[in-house]
Enzyme design. Structure first.
Site, short mmCIF file in Angstrom:
data_model
loop_
_atom_site.label_atom_id
_atom_site.label_comp_id
_atom_site.label_asym_id
_atom_site.label_seq_id
_atom_site.Cartn_x
_atom_site.Cartn_y
_atom_site.Cartn_z
N HIS A 100 0.82 -1.21 0.00
CA HIS A 100 0.00 0.00 0.00
C HIS A 100 0.86 1.26 0.00
O HIS A 100 0.56 2.24 -0.71
CB HIS A 100 -0.93 -0.02 1.22
CG HIS A 100 -1.88 1.13 1.26
ND1 HIS A 100 -2.63 1.53 0.17
CD2 HIS A 100 -2.19 2.00 2.26
CE1 HIS A 100 -3.37 2.57 0.51
NE2 HIS A 100 -3.12 2.87 1.76
N CYS B 180 -6.98 -2.35 -13.93
CA CYS B 180 -6.87 -1.35 -12.86
C CYS B 180 -5.78 -1.69 -11.86
O CYS B 180 -5.62 -1.00 -10.85
CB CYS B 180 -8.21 -1.21 -12.13
SG CYS B 180 -8.75 -2.71 -11.29
N ASP C 222 -3.58 -8.81 -7.47
CA ASP C 222 -3.97 -10.10 -6.91
C ASP C 222 -3.87 -11.21 -7.94
O ASP C 222 -3.49 -12.34 -7.61
CB ASP C 222 -5.40 -10.03 -6.35
CG ASP C 222 -5.42 -9.60 -4.88
OD1 ASP C 222 -4.39 -9.77 -4.20
OD2 ASP C 222 -6.45 -9.09 -4.43
N GLU D 185 -9.49 -11.37 -10.80
CA GLU D 185 -8.25 -11.34 -10.01
C GLU D 185 -7.90 -12.69 -9.41
O GLU D 185 -6.94 -12.80 -8.65
CB GLU D 185 -8.32 -10.26 -8.92
CG GLU D 185 -9.61 -10.20 -8.17
CD GLU D 185 -9.73 -8.97 -7.28
OE1 GLU D 185 -8.71 -8.31 -7.00
OE2 GLU D 185 -10.86 -8.69 -6.84
#
Length: 755
Positions: free
Chosen positions: A363, A675, A628, A604
């Site tokens: 993150h 994305c 993912d 994903e």
């Protein structure tokens, strides 16, 4: 033997430096195995030799002097074969090499095991005996285990000066880089500021005390506060605790009243270390003493010393009201840099980030890319406690780190930074231009976001809308689930800000590495557990509230797209669509003028790849979450630094999966968006252009770079490049192929430092 091994490893881990660790190894192993000699040879890559760096049994004067070429000697043979070598009579072996200065001619039996770190031979551990008798299997296994445990420590030594750093404790400085993985592109040159979690003694760095007297006063105050706490505990617990148990707290008080813990720490403070660093060193020293004891009960007291140290540290940190001084060129460094640590640094002072743990998809790396800040992750050989205040260079392209680099290295990277700045200035001119290839293929570029504060930067970046709005953030910052009205107000602001441009709101995606403090999920394997759509389908009362808030927020704007995360089956997708329809019909019945939005499914997980066509049949679009998807396809935890180098979205398997998704969607005429972070990587974006992906969504910091690629290279050429890439078998070959094309097209500055 296992107990002996555990004690040796504990001592090694508590060693001050590698030189100390090696002395512990040779001494303890010699005693444990009842051998006559134990020695450690380290790899010197500069001279292609193995160097004797520690011994107990050979002539001490030969340490640092005996050098064995890679292709010579029994030590060289162990390294070549990368396996143990157990010889009954070493002198009769054809690879035996005699060094008279060691005095080893008197020893017959030889056992050597390689020390390997990240597939590289770092050195060899050798034991020898007078007796002409091979070592047994248990002894070989024991030494193999010692070698494996030693590998990490040797890697740290090379990061701190390698072979030379063992001969004398020297300033952390070397022209050779410490290796990590790229987290965000760019080059940072600045001053290391080490951040560490509270009350974690092992993470406390060494730091010079600006005011030793003030540090000593703060330390003594913390000790007094802990003493008061313990006395209070003793008084409260004495009536209910047996005498032998309450004696532990009495022992704590004795330690606080004695000279060994307190005065040793004070002595270190007066020598110039700040209070937390002095405390850490003293506690480590005491822990080491206890762990060397033979009595199991006394060994366990080491944990009590750690506990006492943490209590003192907690008061020190609570009493530390001084603000951290962030230099104008701050490079944030830590075992694990969190988003909150990042947020504490004034944006204009943050030059770069270096984290021991994590990967490109952590993150904090994603946030840094949005800020345009270079990041190196997974630098597990970085001696974090020794770099605070040091000059540091972080190359976010190659993942290399230089600590206290020489003038030649600094001069070269300063040139590259100037070129980077020139490149960034040039990219600003692309902001309002479309992402359209020279042969007329246009791909809308959208922004990934999740915070209201990101709206302004996203609008100013040239994004054509929002391709992924992460709705979990409003859930994560509260102490309860947000109400429908609270969610409505957030979604409305986002949709209004971008109208009439499209905004894709992803429904709640928690679980895995995203936890809610008021909705704890305890699982052994959270990434394969209860997460994403699985949670919201199991809790329709949560899901329906969010869907109603989203639909209400779109009234009169009609720019809402809904995205469903972690879809792994058609049943999940059908059930989700049923709930969307229920929320929509409820609002229509209530007189709210809403339109049914476009609905998309995230691809994903592997099962969704193989059912991309039947998923596309049910929705309006597919959106590929490559972070993912790559993790699940390659079985690589993307936040694990040990395997971060295996995580690569240009892996042939990932590219073939992407092709299958695009082809499945085309059968039903449905568009495909990407994305994940793959969309924001210029090299990957070129292949996505070749696949015919319909739109890309990324961090705002990547928009201009990807736009430059698309506006420079024909889509037809990208398709040809993709076909060539699909014939390759290694991700390294694919990346080299693309980088070569980018260099040829004058786009090399997108994948390396400089222009």
């Amino acid at each position: 033997m296992l107990e002996v091994l555990r004690r040796i490893i504990q001592e090694v881990n508590a060693a001050v430096d590698l030189s100390d660790a090696l002395e512990i190894i040779v001494s303890r192993v010699k005693g444990a195995m009842e051998v006559d000699v134990c020695s450690v040879y380290l790899t010197d890559l500069d001279h292609n030799q193995y160097v004797l760096m520690a011994t107990d049994g050979l002539n001490a004067a030969s340490v640092g002097q005996v050098r064995i070429d890679f292709s010579n000697g029994l030590v060289g043979m162990v390294a070549e074969r990368e396996e143990p070598l157990n010889i009954q009579s070493a002198k009769n072996h054809p690879r035996y090499q005699y060094f008279p200065e060691t005095g080893e001619e008197q020893y017959s039996t030889f056992l050597g095991v390689p020390v390997i770190h990240h597939r590289e031979v770092m050195g060899v551990v050798v034991v020898q005996r007078h007796a002409v008798e091979r070592f047994d299997e248990d002894e070989v296994a024991f030494l193999v285990t010692i070698g494996a445990q030693l590998s990490g420590a040797i890697a740290h030594a090379q990061a701190s000066g390698g072979i030379d750093g063992l001969r004398k404790r020297r300033r952390l400085s070397d022209e050779r880089p410490i290796l990590g993985v790229s987290g965000a592109p760019g080059v940072a040159i600045g001053t290391a500021v080490v951040r560490y979690p509270h009350a974690d003694l092992s993470a406390v760095p060494d730091r010079r005390a600006d005011d030793p007297e003030a540090e000593e006063l703060a330390f003594r105050a913390a000790v007094t506060a802990v003493r008061v706490d313990i006395e209070t505990i003793v008084e409260r617990m004495r009536p209910v605790l047996p005498a032998e148990d309450s004696a532990l707290f009495d022992a704590f008080i004795m330690m606080l009243d004695g000279d060994s813990l307190v005065e040793k720490s004070v002595e270190r403070i007066r020598d110039g270390n700040w209070a937390p660093g002095a405390l850490r060193n003293t506690v480590d020293e005491h822990v080491n003493i206890f762990e060397e004891m033979d009595d199991p009960y006394l060994r366990e007291r080491a944990q009590d010393v750690r506990d006492l140290g943490r209590r003192i540290l907690q008061y020190l940190q609570e009493g530390d009201t001084t603000r951290i001084d962030y230099p104008a060129d701050t490079v944030l460094v830590g075992e694990e840099i969190t988003a909150s640590m990042l947020a504490e640094v004034p944006t204009e002072r943050l030059t770069g980030i270096v984290s021991v743990s994590g990967s490109r998809t952590s993150h904090v790396a994603i946030l840094a890319r949005a800020l345009g800040v270079p990041v190196v992750m997974g630098a597990d050989d970085l001696p974090v406690t020794r770099v605070d205040g040091a000059e540091i260079i972080a190359d976010g392209y190659s993942g290399r780190i230089y600590v206290n680099p020489g003038p030649m290295v600094v001069q070269e990277f300063e040139r590259l930074v100037r070129e980077e700045d020139e490149l960034s200035d040039g990219l600003k001119a692309l902001r309002d231009l479309p992402a359209e290839s020279p042969d007329g293929v246009r791909i809308p570029l959208y922004a990934n976001t999740g915070l209201l504060s990101d709206i302004g930067p996203s609008l100013n970046s040239g994004a054509e809308g929002v391709g992924l709005y992460r709705t979990e953030f409003p859930f994560m910052i509260r102490e309860r689930f947000p109400s429908e009205q609270e969610q409505y107000e957030i979604y409305r602001e986002v949709l209004e800000s971008f109208a009439p441009r499209p905004v894709t709101l992803r429904t709640l995606d928690v679980g895995g590495d995203k936890a809610l403090p008021y909705f704890p999920i305890e699982e052994d394997n959270p990434f394969l557990g209860w997460r994403g759509i699985r949670i919201t389908l199991d809790h329709p009362e949560i899901f329906l509230v969010q869907l109603r808030a989203m639909l209400r927020a779109s009234a009169g704007l009609d720019n809402l797209n809904l995205l469903l995360p972690m879809i792994s089956s058609v049943d999940e997708l059908d059930d989700s669509i049923d709930l969307i329809d229920r929320a929509y019909n409820e609002l229509i019945e209530e007189g709210v003028a809403v339109k049914r939005p476009k609905i998309g499914a995230m691809v994903e997980v592997p099962s969704a790849v193989y059912q991309a066509d039947v998923l596309a049949k049910r929705v309006d679009f597919l959106s590929v979450g490559t972070n993912d998807l790559t993790q699940y396809l390659l079985a690589v935890d993307r936040n694990n630094a040990r395997v971060a180098d295996l995580y690569d979205s240009l892996h042939p398997a990932v590219l073939r999966a992407m092709m299958q998704i695009v082809e499945g969607a085309r059968r039903f005429g449905k568009p495909v968006s990407v994305c994940g972070e793959m969309a924001g990587d210029p090299a990957s974006a070129l292949l996505l252009l070749g696949m015919g992906v319909d739109s890309l969504s990324m961090s705002t910091g990547s928009l201009a770079r990807v736009k430059w690629v698309i506006r420079t290279i024909d889509a037809e050429k990208a398709r040809s490049l993709l076909q060539e890439a699909l014939l390759l078998e290694r991700s390294s070959e694919i990346r080299e192929q693309i980088n070569t094309v980018l260099e040829r097209e004058g786009l090399g500055g997108l994948v390396r430092a400089g222009k």
